[in-house]
Motif scaffolding. Sequence first.
Motif, PDB file in Angstrom:
ATOM      1  N   TYR A  56      19.226  -6.009  45.375  1.00 11.64           N
ATOM      2  CA  TYR A  56      19.884  -5.466  44.181  1.00 11.64           C
ATOM      3  C   TYR A  56      19.447  -4.023  43.931  1.00 11.64           C
ATOM      4  O   TYR A  56      20.278  -3.119  43.778  1.00 11.64           O
ATOM      5  N   VAL A 113      21.318 -13.094  43.212  1.00 15.65           N
ATOM      6  CA  VAL A 113      21.207 -11.682  43.590  1.00 15.65           C
ATOM      7  C   VAL A 113      19.732 -11.397  43.862  1.00 15.65           C
ATOM      8  O   VAL A 113      18.915 -11.392  42.935  1.00 15.65           O
ATOM      9  N   TYR A 127      20.479  -6.785  34.923  1.00 15.45           N
ATOM     10  CA  TYR A 127      19.932  -7.761  35.861  1.00 15.45           C
ATOM     11  C   TYR A 127      18.754  -8.505  35.249  1.00 15.45           C
ATOM     12  O   TYR A 127      17.974  -7.936  34.475  1.00 15.45           O
ATOM     13  N   LYS A 177      22.986  -2.456  43.538  1.00 15.78           N
ATOM     14  CA  LYS A 177      23.136  -1.642  42.326  1.00 15.78           C
ATOM     15  C   LYS A 177      23.632  -0.232  42.647  1.00 15.78           C
ATOM     16  O   LYS A 177      24.602   0.232  42.018  1.00 15.78           O
ATOM     17  N   GLU A 225      16.357  -9.597  44.344  1.00 17.82           N
ATOM     18  CA  GLU A 225      15.932  -8.406  43.609  1.00 17.82           C
ATOM     19  C   GLU A 225      15.832  -7.163  44.488  1.00 17.82           C
ATOM     20  O   GLU A 225      16.299  -6.083  44.109  1.00 17.82           O
ATOM     21  N   CYS A 279      25.123  -1.755  35.471  1.00 17.13           N
ATOM     22  CA  CYS A 279      24.531  -2.998  35.964  1.00 17.13           C
ATOM     23  C   CYS A 279      23.370  -3.462  35.079  1.00 17.13           C
ATOM     24  O   CYS A 279      22.489  -2.671  34.734  1.00 17.13           O
ATOM     25  N   ALA A 290      23.079 -11.115  37.603  1.00 15.78           N
ATOM     26  CA  ALA A 290      23.484  -9.758  37.212  1.00 15.78           C
ATOM     27  C   ALA A 290      24.812  -9.820  36.478  1.00 15.78           C
ATOM     28  O   ALA A 290      25.679 -10.630  36.807  1.00 15.78           O
TER      29      ALA A 290
END
Length: 404
Positions: A86, A81, A103, A91, A83, A101, A115
């Motif tokens: 995400y 995932v 992570y 997210k 960043e 969520c 995640a």
Amino acid sequence: MPEKPVKPLQRRWEALPACQDSAAFDFSVMTYNILSQELLQDNAYLYRHCNPSVLPWEYRLPNLLAEIQQYNADIVCLQEVQEDHYENQIKPALQALGYQCEYKRRTGRKPDGCAVIFKASRLSLLSSNPIEFFRPGDALLDRDNVGLVVLLQPNDTAAPSDPSAFICVANTHLLYNPRRGDVKLAQLAILLAEIKRLSRLPDGSTCPVLLCGDFNSTPWSPLYSFLTTGCLEYQGLQIGMVSGQENSPRGQRLLTSPIWSHGLGINSRCEYKPTAESSSSSPTAVEGAISNLTVEDVANKAAAAKRARIEHGLKLQSSYQHRLAPDGRPEITTCHSRTAMTVDYILYTPDVTPPPSLPGGRGLQLLGRLSLVDQSAVEEVNGLPNQHHSSDHLPLLARFRLGR
């Protein structure tokens, strides 16, 4: 030239016989390596078979989100995932679907991570524990892989004060390098030690455990056998044979004993060693153990160290069979231009009824799973990724029952 239209892969639900339990908590779990866009671009040679139109993130993201929404799992473990994707896209989209969520990005300057997401309406977070496998100054643990372990509690539990009504969920993406089985085992030891610490209940038993992720290891490889049998005798085992990714690995280097440094603070049972601080809390027990140590005890300890054996106390089982009925064709969870194999797993601690004298014993009952496919089925849909499936991995989905 536009890609020839193909149908999505045909996957069916495989239900398993289950005991009736009106007070049970039934829930589903998905694990999915969604293929980081930066890694896709850095390894473009793996995707030469793909139509270029299916590879941009703008094409892949809606497909991936639709897949997660379609399967509607209560707990989702994601790997690779990225960043920025995400934070800015994944997210917010998942939160809009009712997910909470957690992570953990890989260490160093790596762009992606793991995640764990779960439906806030069904489960509550008790703790979230990111794990870094990188250890400064340790030549073996010099890679940036990570894990994430969360403790969840069902919201509709009939006995909210029941300390065993927890579920320990671990997610990881182990090192890829097929020739570094020693690194993979050391990373796994850190993860298992943390799971053991977090899942231990006051009576000494453990709460149910789910261990998900991309282990970069095949079924029945030494690493897989270690996970599912709780033991690995590794005397004479080639480092390149640990993960089963290569049939004839290059190099003949053997695993050394011990695999990881004593300084890591984790013993051969994949548990944290007691610290001096915790040991000093019961000086009489420690003093007694030292004063009663015989020459034979010392010899036995030395022999055990030479035996080249690692263990763990979790009774883990795979939620998949790894072979398709009726002819035993291998299931696959990942496919690109270089390989097609199973490396992704949902492992769990099954429901075992203990003798009355022993504490604990609560585990998970597997209710069903989403079937996997073989290599020929993937080849028929132009391989992975394609217009319907936007990762080079397939999601795994299983349903479990937590008894009361």
